[in-house]
Scaffold this motif. Sequence first.
Motif, mmCIF file in Angstrom:
data_model
loop_
_atom_site.group_PDB
_atom_site.id
_atom_site.type_symbol
_atom_site.label_atom_id
_atom_site.label_comp_id
_atom_site.label_asym_id
_atom_site.label_seq_id
_atom_site.Cartn_x
_atom_site.Cartn_y
_atom_site.Cartn_z
ATOM 1 N N GLN A 1 -2.580 9.647 -12.501
ATOM 2 C CA GLN A 1 -2.356 8.212 -12.453
ATOM 3 C C GLN A 1 -1.132 7.822 -13.293
ATOM 4 O O GLN A 1 -0.297 7.035 -12.862
ATOM 5 C CB GLN A 1 -3.589 7.468 -12.951
ATOM 6 C CG GLN A 1 -3.420 5.963 -12.946
ATOM 7 C CD GLN A 1 -4.559 5.257 -13.642
ATOM 8 O OE1 GLN A 1 -5.132 5.770 -14.594
ATOM 9 N NE2 GLN A 1 -4.879 4.077 -13.166
ATOM 10 N N ASN B 1 -7.047 8.396 -3.047
ATOM 11 C CA ASN B 1 -7.637 7.432 -2.122
ATOM 12 C C ASN B 1 -8.649 6.506 -2.782
ATOM 13 O O ASN B 1 -9.085 5.529 -2.174
ATOM 14 C CB ASN B 1 -8.256 8.154 -0.926
ATOM 15 C CG ASN B 1 -7.199 8.671 0.016
ATOM 16 O OD1 ASN B 1 -6.167 8.044 0.213
ATOM 17 N ND2 ASN B 1 -7.441 9.831 0.599
ATOM 18 N N ALA B 2 -9.015 6.761 -4.025
ATOM 19 C CA ALA B 2 -9.926 5.875 -4.755
ATOM 20 C C ALA B 2 -9.247 4.555 -5.136
ATOM 21 O O ALA B 2 -9.932 3.578 -5.412
ATOM 22 C CB ALA B 2 -10.455 6.577 -6.005
ATOM 23 N N TYR B 3 -7.925 4.527 -5.131
ATOM 24 C CA TYR B 3 -7.188 3.317 -5.475
ATOM 25 C C TYR B 3 -6.983 2.475 -4.217
ATOM 26 O O TYR B 3 -6.579 2.991 -3.173
ATOM 27 C CB TYR B 3 -5.839 3.663 -6.111
ATOM 28 C CG TYR B 3 -6.002 4.259 -7.483
ATOM 29 C CD1 TYR B 3 -5.998 3.451 -8.614
ATOM 30 C CD2 TYR B 3 -6.194 5.626 -7.648
ATOM 31 C CE1 TYR B 3 -6.166 3.994 -9.873
ATOM 32 C CE2 TYR B 3 -6.370 6.177 -8.907
ATOM 33 C CZ TYR B 3 -6.362 5.363 -10.007
ATOM 34 O OH TYR B 3 -6.539 5.892 -11.247
ATOM 35 N N GLU B 4 -7.248 1.204 -4.359
ATOM 36 C CA GLU B 4 -7.216 0.291 -3.215
ATOM 37 C C GLU B 4 -5.864 0.285 -2.494
ATOM 38 O O GLU B 4 -5.807 0.210 -1.273
ATOM 39 C CB GLU B 4 -7.549 -1.118 -3.698
ATOM 40 C CG GLU B 4 -7.592 -2.145 -2.610
ATOM 41 C CD GLU B 4 -7.972 -3.517 -3.136
ATOM 42 O OE1 GLU B 4 -7.660 -4.494 -2.444
ATOM 43 O OE2 GLU B 4 -8.554 -3.614 -4.229
ATOM 44 N N ASN B 5 -4.781 0.377 -3.244
ATOM 45 C CA ASN B 5 -3.448 0.274 -2.651
ATOM 46 C C ASN B 5 -2.742 1.615 -2.496
ATOM 47 O O ASN B 5 -1.515 1.654 -2.369
ATOM 48 C CB ASN B 5 -2.590 -0.686 -3.475
ATOM 49 C CG ASN B 5 -3.117 -2.090 -3.400
ATOM 50 O OD1 ASN B 5 -3.481 -2.563 -2.324
ATOM 51 N ND2 ASN B 5 -3.196 -2.759 -4.527
ATOM 52 N N TRP B 6 -3.508 2.688 -2.542
ATOM 53 C CA TRP B 6 -2.947 4.018 -2.348
ATOM 54 C C TRP B 6 -3.670 4.684 -1.185
ATOM 55 O O TRP B 6 -4.891 4.579 -1.048
ATOM 56 C CB TRP B 6 -3.127 4.883 -3.592
ATOM 57 C CG TRP B 6 -2.419 4.412 -4.819
ATOM 58 C CD1 TRP B 6 -1.635 3.301 -4.960
ATOM 59 C CD2 TRP B 6 -2.445 5.038 -6.102
ATOM 60 N NE1 TRP B 6 -1.170 3.211 -6.252
ATOM 61 C CE2 TRP B 6 -1.654 4.261 -6.979
ATOM 62 C CE3 TRP B 6 -3.062 6.181 -6.595
ATOM 63 C CZ2 TRP B 6 -1.456 4.594 -8.306
ATOM 64 C CZ3 TRP B 6 -2.873 6.511 -7.920
ATOM 65 C CH2 TRP B 6 -2.073 5.725 -8.762
ATOM 66 N N HIS B 7 -2.905 5.398 -0.360
ATOM 67 C CA HIS B 7 -3.508 6.153 0.751
ATOM 68 C C HIS B 7 -2.831 7.525 0.821
ATOM 69 O O HIS B 7 -1.606 7.613 0.855
ATOM 70 C CB HIS B 7 -3.321 5.423 2.079
ATOM 71 C CG HIS B 7 -3.855 6.208 3.225
ATOM 72 N ND1 HIS B 7 -3.052 6.956 4.037
ATOM 73 C CD2 HIS B 7 -5.121 6.403 3.664
ATOM 74 C CE1 HIS B 7 -3.796 7.569 4.940
ATOM 75 N NE2 HIS B 7 -5.052 7.249 4.728
ATOM 76 N N LYS C 1 0.870 -1.168 0.000
ATOM 77 C CA LYS C 1 0.000 0.000 0.000
ATOM 78 C C LYS C 1 0.913 1.226 0.000
ATOM 79 O O LYS C 1 1.720 1.415 0.899
ATOM 80 C CB LYS C 1 -0.907 0.013 1.223
ATOM 81 C CG LYS C 1 -1.920 1.132 1.178
ATOM 82 C CD LYS C 1 -3.055 0.879 2.131
ATOM 83 C CE LYS C 1 -4.147 1.869 1.825
ATOM 84 N NZ LYS C 1 -5.447 1.372 2.210
#
Length: 104
Positions: free
Chosen positions: A91, A24-30, A3
């Motif tokens: 992206q 934050n819409a990407y599962e592995n991004w915070h 992540k």
Amino acid sequence: MKKYQFLILGKNQPILEILLRLVNAYENWHAVGFSDEKLAQDYFLQNSVDFVLLSAAIEDHVEKEFAAFCLKAHPDVDVIEHFGGGSGLLQSEIYDRLYKKGKL
């Protein structure tokens, strides 16, 4: 899968909120966001950050000083100047950095 952690610095609050939502819409991004560089520096020193996104309305000298601060503290961090162009460009910028580091 790892992540990836993002710190976003931007002085334009609506754009900062959009970038936070996009990342934050990407599962592995915070991502966490700041409009104050001192608070961002404190967070950066206390947390593991993979990417620093520099966004709109940051003064040139603040942008340069903050990027230098981040790279001095953690030379492996990726600093990306992102001033618009939509979510596709953001992206692509991030995936390009990951690809160049062999993380994709």
